[in-house]
Scaffold this motif. Structure first.
Motif, short mmCIF file in Angstrom:
data_model
loop_
_atom_site.label_atom_id
_atom_site.label_comp_id
_atom_site.label_asym_id
_atom_site.label_seq_id
_atom_site.Cartn_x
_atom_site.Cartn_y
_atom_site.Cartn_z
N ASN A 194 0.81 -1.21 0.00
CA ASN A 194 0.00 0.00 0.00
C ASN A 194 0.85 1.26 0.00
O ASN A 194 2.01 1.26 0.42
N LEU A 195 0.21 2.33 -0.46
CA LEU A 195 0.78 3.67 -0.41
C LEU A 195 -0.05 4.50 0.54
O LEU A 195 -1.28 4.48 0.47
N ARG A 196 0.60 5.22 1.44
CA ARG A 196 -0.12 6.09 2.36
C ARG A 196 0.31 7.53 2.12
O ARG A 196 1.50 7.83 2.01
N ILE A 197 -0.68 8.42 2.04
CA ILE A 197 -0.42 9.85 1.85
C ILE A 197 -1.14 10.61 2.95
O ILE A 197 -2.35 10.41 3.18
N ARG A 198 -0.42 11.48 3.62
CA ARG A 198 -1.01 12.35 4.64
C ARG A 198 -0.57 13.79 4.36
O ARG A 198 0.61 14.05 4.16
#
Length: 660
Positions: A194-198
């Motif tokens: 997965n890729l997480r963006i915040r």
């Protein structure tokens, strides 16, 4: 459509409790492609998450809004991430330190453009840049790694980073944008699948008072398949369709082609230039009057920006002694010549000695820096906002302005933070940026014909929220010198075009050189041959004919500049390089090729593989200089490519092509 691993796209703490534990079930309201999720807390906090879908682009946009209707003050909102998402992104390996640098073909690459500094690589991004160790890549991720990006000084595309990202792996990716015109940061992290963006407004921790309501940052994300240029062209089309004023009802169909004049020159000089343009039928669409026209009767004329004390009067929007008729005669002459009027303002910066600073000091946030005469007009205050709106509106109405140019030449972050109470960190910035959006939205509603030019020391306040309301017509102040480094403009034209379909550059004041002029071709362009009273204009027949010739050529080129864009060479390169780019209209079956052979190039030939063509069709390619034509198949132009030969250096080549 893009899939999220969680239904919530945000996160925050409320009195240090995660929002997911206290928000409960929302009221859901759906309207076409927009859905509102309204959460009501018992103490009076109303939190609204607004989601828009663009299914034809596999894209989403969302923004969060807060309102407090309870008594006293709310709990403390902290850890506020307006975007907090996880999306499936294929398999990623853990980094391993061995004798061999890991294979890069399957890593996650982040294209994160730098901000709008006055440098050759403004808005350029290099995913293969090495970090300090020299054997790892700064903008590539393995599982378990993260990267953090942020602007500086409170302007959204200032210096280190602009709020746009293309994140890709193995022919699949997302393009994303943080929608905040202040101080933002963004973290991109990777796990095995997965890729997480915040992303968030930086350094916020605040209570709300009864009756307060505001929005925070927005986020846009779009999925694509293909390589970097495929993603960027899909992004350009999304921005053009849904985040731009150009071509919308009542607004111009194209970004403007301008003749620039200095605002401090005498009215008589301005009128002479306008009359020459009219008489000679030069193809300009707008007269762009820049700074120097204001300050009241005690301020005299200045022949150009390097003379006079015009800069001491920013914030005093009375016309000065150079314009005894208050610019009415200038406006009349522009419109009688069939052109439109663009006028420069910088309303957020107010110097300490101007009348409004003395009459209404409560409108201003004073500088936290010793010896600084700048004050920030507090657009978060209703009275200051009303003063600003009324002042600008009166000029638009009185002069019939067609384009309102808003500049912003200092960094506001320290001003905002100096005003925040300990339990209200971030509130001043949030209210100011809300006031900015409210100002531009109100102007656009009041004047359905108006366009807004967004400048902040050049292109230092470019983000998805300013793009939807304005155009950066002067995207970099490195073009300010009359004879700026034209190779800088060539490189920037390629880097900026990756991220936005509409932006503008300047040609400088040196005429007679197609290498300079063609280097400035973009979706909007300003020439400054008319700019200074120190430069004569209209006396030289050769100059006028040259301006007309290349002005007409530019108007032929301009429709292509906002369509699909393919850099055919490296963007940032030295004086021994060739630079090449292609603009393609697949629906019309045509396009242009623009090439620059720099002065120290040792090469006499280059072959470029074109993109976006129909391989089954033949294309006619015409040289814009000598009119010669050749016919090549689309398949041949894409591979092996289009061959260009020349014995000359420091030369710009332009080709038009279309299906046979």
């Amino acid at each position: 459509m893009l899939k999220f691993n969680d239904d919530r796209r945000f996160s925050f703490l409320y009195d240090r409790v995660p929002a997911c534990e206290i928000l409960g079930e929302p009221e859901v309201m759906r309207d076409a492609n927009e859905t509102r999720y309204v959460y009501r807390l018992a103490d009076g906090l109303i939190f609204t998450h607004i989601l828009r879908e663009f299914p034809e682009f596999s894209a989403y946009e969302w923004v969060n809004c807060f309102e407090y209707v309870g008594e006293g003050s709310s709990g403390v909102i902290s850890g506020l991430y307006d975007c907090d998402i996880s999306i499936p992104f294929g398999h990623a390996e853990l980094d391993s330190y061995t004798a061999y640098i890991p294979d890069q073909s399957g890593t996650t690459k982040i294209y994160a453009p730098r901000g709008g500094e006055n440098v050759r690589d403004a808005f350029y991004c290099d995913p293969d840049a090495l970090n300090g160790s020299g054997f790892r890549y700064e903008n590539q991720l393995f599982a378990g790694q993260s990267r953090r990006y942020a602007t500086s000084g409170g302007r959204s595309s200032n210096r280190e980073c602009a709020p746009f990202f293309n994140i890709s792996q193995s022919g699949h990716g997302v393009v994303a944008a943080v929608g905040w015109t202040g101080q933002w940061n963004c973290e991109v992290a990777r796990d095995i699948e997965n890729l997480r963006i915040r992303s968030k407004i930086e350094d916020t921790e605040f209570r709300m008072y009864k009756g307060e309501r505001f929005r925070t940052s927005s986020f846009v994300i779009m999925e694509y398949d293909g390589d970097f240029s495929d993603g960027q062209n899909k992004w350009r089309r999304l921005v053009k369709s849904h985040f731009s004023l150009i071509g919308k009802e009542g607004r111009p169909d194209s970004a403007p082609f301008c003749a620039g004049i200095w605002g401090g020159m005498n009215t008589s000089s301005a009128l002479e230039r306008i009359e020459t343009i009219k008489h000679e039928r030069l193809p300009f669409e707008y007269i762009w009057m820049d700074a120097g026209w204001y300050g009241g009767d005690e301020v005299g004329a200045s022949p150009d920006e390097y003379e006079g004390d015009w800069y001491r009067h920013t914030g005093d929007w009375r016309t000065n002694a150079a314009h005894p008729d208050g610019l009415l005669d200038v406006a009349r002459a522009i419109h009688d010549a069939g052109m439109k009027f663009l006028l420069w303002f910088e309303p957020e910066r107010v110097l300490s000695d101007v009348p409004i600073a003395k009459e209404h000091p409560e409108y201003l946030i004073k500088s936290p820096y010793d010896g600084d005469r700048n004050n920030l007009l507090d657009l978060g205050r209703d009275d200051a906002w009303r003063y600003c709106f009324d002042t600008i509106t009166s000029h638009i109405e009185r002069l019939g302005l067609d384009c309102y140019r808003q500049d912003f030449n200092f960094e506001p972050l320290g001003f905002w933070r100096s005003k925040d109470a300990p339990d209200r960190k971030g509130i001043t910035e949030i209210k100011h940026i809300n006031g900015l959006y409210r100002l531009w939205d109100a102007l656009l509603e009041r004047f359905p014909h108006l366009i807004i030019d967004n400048c902040a020391s050049g292109g230092r306040r470019i983000d998805i929220e300013t793009l939807r309301r304005s155009i950066p017509l002067w995207r970099n102040d490195a073009e300010c010198p009359a004879n700026y480094y034209t190779e800088l403009n060539q490189s920037q034209n390629m880097s900026y075009n990756n991220w936005m379909p509409y932006s503008g550059s300047g040609s400088g004041r040196v005429w007679g050189d197609s290498y300079i002029m063609r280097g400035a071709y973009s979706a909007s362009m300003t020439t400054n041959y008319t700019f200074s009273e120190r430069d004569s204009f209209g006396k030289n027949r050769e100059q006028l004919d040259w301006i007309r010739r290349y002005g007409d050529e530019y108007l032929r080129v301009r429709p292509y500049m906002s369509c699909d864009f393919y850099p055919l060479s490296e963007i940032v390169a030295g004086l021994d390089a060739w630079l090449a780019s292609e603009f393609n209209r697949p629906e019309e079956g045509d396009g242009i090729l623009l090439m620059f052979i720099r002065e120290k190039s040792p090469y006499k030939c280059a072959v470029y593989r074109l993109r976006g063509l129909d391989e089954t069709a033949d294309y006619i390619i015409r040289d814009a200089d000598d009119g010669s034509e050749i016919v090549k198949s689309g398949a041949e132009l894409m591979n092996p490519g289009f061959e260009v030969r020349t014995d000359k250096t420091r030369r710009a080549k332009l080709y038009f092509y279309h299906k046979a």
